[in-house]
Design a protein around this motif. Structure first.
Motif, short mmCIF file in Angstrom:
data_model
loop_
_atom_site.label_atom_id
_atom_site.label_comp_id
_atom_site.label_asym_id
_atom_site.label_seq_id
_atom_site.Cartn_x
_atom_site.Cartn_y
_atom_site.Cartn_z
N PHE A 148 0.82 -1.20 0.00
CA PHE A 148 0.00 0.00 0.00
C PHE A 148 0.86 1.25 0.00
CE2 PHE A 148 0.26 -1.63 4.33
CZ PHE A 148 0.56 -0.54 5.13
N LEU A 149 0.30 2.32 -0.56
CA LEU A 149 0.93 3.63 -0.59
C LEU A 149 0.32 4.49 0.50
CD1 LEU A 149 0.84 4.51 -4.39
CD2 LEU A 149 2.86 3.97 -3.03
N VAL A 150 1.15 5.30 1.15
CA VAL A 150 0.65 6.24 2.16
C VAL A 150 1.33 7.59 1.92
CG1 VAL A 150 0.38 6.74 4.61
CG2 VAL A 150 0.38 4.37 3.84
N THR A 151 0.52 8.64 1.87
CA THR A 151 1.04 10.00 1.85
C THR A 151 0.78 10.60 3.21
OG1 THR A 151 0.69 10.25 -0.52
CG2 THR A 151 0.89 12.28 0.77
N MET A 152 1.85 11.04 3.87
CA MET A 152 1.77 11.56 5.23
C MET A 152 2.20 13.02 5.26
SD MET A 152 3.33 8.36 7.32
CE MET A 152 4.46 7.87 6.04
N LEU A 153 1.55 13.79 6.10
CA LEU A 153 1.94 15.17 6.34
C LEU A 153 2.55 15.20 7.73
CD1 LEU A 153 -1.26 16.79 4.87
CD2 LEU A 153 0.99 16.63 3.81
N CYS A 154 3.85 15.31 7.79
CA CYS A 154 4.59 15.18 9.05
C CYS A 154 4.93 16.54 9.64
CB CYS A 154 5.89 14.41 8.81
SG CYS A 154 5.60 12.80 8.08
#
Length: 145
Positions: free
Chosen positions: A112-118
């Motif tokens: 799976f792909l995950v885009t995170m705003l850290c």
């Protein structure tokens, strides 16, 4: 034209595919985004039956798309559920514990792909220790028997 680029008449007919190319997969109420957040997109791949990352949290929201296989997904306060290939998921980040993201299948990989705003200066993932899990056990949804 002086620059050897073709004119629009020379390029041929324009495609109309863009009009139907977009498929909405997920919408979410805008989560809190940390000031100065850094966005990153990661690919996660677990072998068959792998339990995934131990309980953890993210410093900002995360949005994911299941590419292959199945994931057992559980956030604090929500019942566990299975995310299948082609489905999306998201979590708000911050103080919410992410209990499970393991491979729900024993016969195939999950990807799976995950885009995170850290949040700046913070790790994108922090493990939660057993003491905190015990203190917050009342916030976890009932587990299947």
């Amino acid at each position: 034209m002086s620059n050897n680029e073709p004119t629009s008449a020379e390029q041929g007919p324009r495609s109309e595919a863009w009009k139907t190319a977009l498929t909405m997969l997920q919408t979410a109420q805008p989560p809190s985004i940390p000031e100065g957040a850094e966005a990153m997109t990661v690919l996660i791949e677990y072998p068959p039956g792998d339990p995934g990352t131990p309980p953890h949290r993210h410093s900002g929201p995360a949005f994911g798309y299941m590419l292959e296989g199945e994931m057992l997904f559980e956030l604090e306060g929500e019942p566990e559920r299975v995310i299948k290939a082609g489905e999306t998921f998201w979590e708000p980040g911050g103080d919410v514990i992410h209990y499970q993201d393991g491979n729900n299948r024993t016969d195939s990989w999950s990807r799976f792909l995950v885009t995170m705003l850290c949040a700046p200066g913070q790790p994108m993932l922090t493990l939660v220790d057993d003491e905190e899990l015990a203190q917050r056990k009342d916030r976890r949804a009932p587990r299947p028997a």
